[in-house]
Design a protein around this motif. Structure first.
Motif, mmCIF file in Angstrom:
data_model
loop_
_atom_site.group_PDB
_atom_site.id
_atom_site.type_symbol
_atom_site.label_atom_id
_atom_site.label_comp_id
_atom_site.label_asym_id
_atom_site.label_seq_id
_atom_site.Cartn_x
_atom_site.Cartn_y
_atom_site.Cartn_z
ATOM 1 N N LEU A 170 -22.735 34.871 23.368
ATOM 2 C CA LEU A 170 -22.907 34.043 24.215
ATOM 3 C C LEU A 170 -24.475 33.807 24.423
ATOM 4 O O LEU A 170 -25.099 32.532 24.439
ATOM 5 N N LEU A 171 -25.320 35.136 24.507
ATOM 6 C CA LEU A 171 -26.752 34.827 24.884
ATOM 7 C C LEU A 171 -27.455 34.320 23.658
ATOM 8 O O LEU A 171 -28.604 33.347 23.817
ATOM 9 N N GLY A 172 -26.936 34.431 22.397
ATOM 10 C CA GLY A 172 -27.376 33.752 21.345
ATOM 11 C C GLY A 172 -27.178 32.458 21.171
ATOM 12 O O GLY A 172 -28.095 31.616 20.825
ATOM 13 N N LEU A 173 -26.201 31.878 21.340
ATOM 14 C CA LEU A 173 -25.779 30.403 21.578
ATOM 15 C C LEU A 173 -26.813 29.830 22.566
ATOM 16 O O LEU A 173 -27.114 28.801 22.331
ATOM 17 N N TRP A 174 -26.698 30.525 23.665
ATOM 18 C CA TRP A 174 -27.618 30.134 24.896
ATOM 19 C C TRP A 174 -28.995 29.952 24.407
ATOM 20 O O TRP A 174 -29.537 28.652 24.881
ATOM 21 N N ALA A 175 -29.610 30.640 23.775
ATOM 22 C CA ALA A 175 -31.073 30.845 23.481
ATOM 23 C C ALA A 175 -31.079 29.521 22.489
ATOM 24 O O ALA A 175 -32.454 29.218 22.577
ATOM 25 N N GLU A 176 -30.422 28.819 21.954
ATOM 26 C CA GLU A 176 -30.694 27.870 20.952
ATOM 27 C C GLU A 176 -30.971 26.585 21.635
ATOM 28 O O GLU A 176 -31.818 25.911 21.481
ATOM 29 N N THR A 177 -30.328 26.217 22.694
ATOM 30 C CA THR A 177 -30.297 24.838 23.364
ATOM 31 C C THR A 177 -30.556 24.834 24.724
ATOM 32 O O THR A 177 -30.886 24.006 25.496
ATOM 33 N N ARG A 178 -30.466 26.359 25.406
ATOM 34 C CA ARG A 178 -30.920 26.631 26.780
ATOM 35 C C ARG A 178 -29.973 25.820 27.733
ATOM 36 O O ARG A 178 -30.695 25.132 28.735
ATOM 37 N N PRO A 179 -28.860 25.424 27.774
ATOM 38 C CA PRO A 179 -28.120 24.873 28.605
ATOM 39 C C PRO A 179 -27.913 25.698 30.136
ATOM 40 O O PRO A 179 -28.005 26.810 30.118
ATOM 41 N N THR A 180 -27.995 24.812 31.195
ATOM 42 C CA THR A 180 -27.730 25.458 32.351
ATOM 43 C C THR A 180 -26.237 26.273 32.393
ATOM 44 O O THR A 180 -25.220 25.527 31.953
ATOM 45 N N ILE A 181 -26.046 27.583 32.663
ATOM 46 C CA ILE A 181 -24.922 28.155 32.783
ATOM 47 C C ILE A 181 -24.351 28.816 33.851
ATOM 48 O O ILE A 181 -25.317 29.264 34.752
ATOM 49 N N VAL A 182 -23.307 28.232 34.573
ATOM 50 C CA VAL A 182 -22.784 29.088 35.795
ATOM 51 C C VAL A 182 -21.670 29.840 35.534
ATOM 52 O O VAL A 182 -20.691 29.366 35.077
ATOM 53 N N LEU A 183 -21.568 31.227 35.678
ATOM 54 C CA LEU A 183 -20.639 32.083 35.252
ATOM 55 C C LEU A 183 -19.827 32.643 36.340
ATOM 56 O O LEU A 183 -20.484 33.313 37.330
ATOM 57 N N VAL A 184 -18.764 32.432 36.656
ATOM 58 C CA VAL A 184 -17.630 33.086 37.629
ATOM 59 C C VAL A 184 -17.332 34.507 36.990
ATOM 60 O O VAL A 184 -16.810 34.747 35.971
ATOM 61 N N THR A 185 -17.647 35.614 37.831
ATOM 62 C CA THR A 185 -17.168 37.018 37.308
ATOM 63 C C THR A 185 -16.963 37.733 38.335
ATOM 64 O O THR A 185 -17.500 37.712 39.663
ATOM 65 N N HIS A 186 -16.039 38.644 38.280
ATOM 66 C CA HIS A 186 -15.818 39.687 39.302
ATOM 67 C C HIS A 186 -16.448 40.995 38.872
ATOM 68 O O HIS A 186 -16.558 42.039 39.757
ATOM 69 N N ASP A 187 -17.139 40.891 37.659
ATOM 70 C CA ASP A 187 -17.833 42.238 37.221
ATOM 71 C C ASP A 187 -19.271 42.042 37.401
ATOM 72 O O ASP A 187 -20.085 41.246 37.012
ATOM 73 N N VAL A 188 -19.922 42.936 38.673
ATOM 74 C CA VAL A 188 -21.153 42.849 38.910
ATOM 75 C C VAL A 188 -22.150 43.153 37.816
ATOM 76 O O VAL A 188 -23.225 42.756 37.430
#
Length: 244
Positions: A170-188
């Motif tokens: 995920l971080l590798g793909l994000w680093a290429e185009t830098r979209p804004t990401i909103v992540l829902v998670t129960h895992d702190v």
């Protein structure tokens, strides 16, 4: 910029899912939404995706109202939701119909390579493991190069090793185009690893309890991750006690 201004949601049965959510998410930022059951995390994501309508307030992307599905907003669900009659490559390229065939093939091939599925391009979704299916779903979301990518607990059904592997993809793909990401998670802990900021929501109705800047460097710094995780866990516990 993605903005939420005094957003509320009340369902037809009278359930108040959200109340007074005001929040701005910077371009290229990874923001985590954390909270217990009933705090409206998924509801907020569905509103931003245009899959539901707010009862009050407004959500905007670069000044444009998000009150219906938007081509600049992608969504990844808990389940991969791949189309079983399409190959892995065809699933990843499903949203690229408006592009020429050479560009479509190139973008799909690159995305599959980035998530480690290049050799599985011609297989059927049923032939993949759960983790591989979710990799394909993430590749499909990124290949369209959205401005905003909404992730609804995409790793929750995976084992710890597979989840950690997907964090890296995920971080590798994000680093290429830098979209804004909103992540829902129960895992702190997941928030500490992935996010720039974390919003802790309080339930019944969902409200913002606290917002934390996460100074954890990428790649992982175990000590910094542990400190951020402890801080978020304490805030999460406090938010639940207030509604006990």
């Amino acid at each position: 910029m993605l903005t939420f201004r005094n957003v509320s949601k009340t369902y037809a049965d009278g359930t108040r899912a959200l109340a007074g959510i005001t929040l701005s998410v910077a371009p290229g930022e990874i923001l985590a939404l954390v909270g217990g059951s009933g705090c409206g995390k998924t509801t907020l994501l569905r509103l931003a995706a245009g899959l539901d309508t707010a009862s009050g307030g407004a959500i905007h992307l670069d000044g444009e109202a998000l009150d219906r599905p938007h081509p600049g907003v992608g969504l990844v669900f808990q389940e991969p939701r791949l189309l079983p009659w399409l190959t892995v490559a065809q699933n990843v390229g499903f949203g690229l119909a408006g592009h020429g065939a050479p560009e479509r093939r190139a973008r799909v091939a690159h995305a599959l390579d980035r998530v480690g599925l290049a050799e599985h391009a011609d297989r059927w979704p049923r032939d993949l493991s759960g983790g591989q299916q979710q990799r394909a779903a993430i590749a499909r979301a990124f290949v369209a190069q959205p401005k905003v990518l909404l992730l609804d607990e995409p790793f929750s059904a995976l084992d710890a090793v597979t989840r950690q592997d997907l964090h890296g993809h995920l971080l590798g793909l994000w680093a290429e185009t830098r979209p804004t990401i909103v992540l829902v998670t129960h895992d702190v802990g997941e928030s500490a690893v992935l996010a720039d900021r974390a919003v802790v929501l309080r339930p019944k109705p969902g409200r913002i309890h606290a917002i934390f800047d996460i100074a954890t460097p990428r790649p992982d710094d175990p000590e910094a991750n542990a400190a951020a995780t402890r801080q978020l866990r304490a805030a999460l516990g406090a938010s639940l006690r207030e509604n006990a």
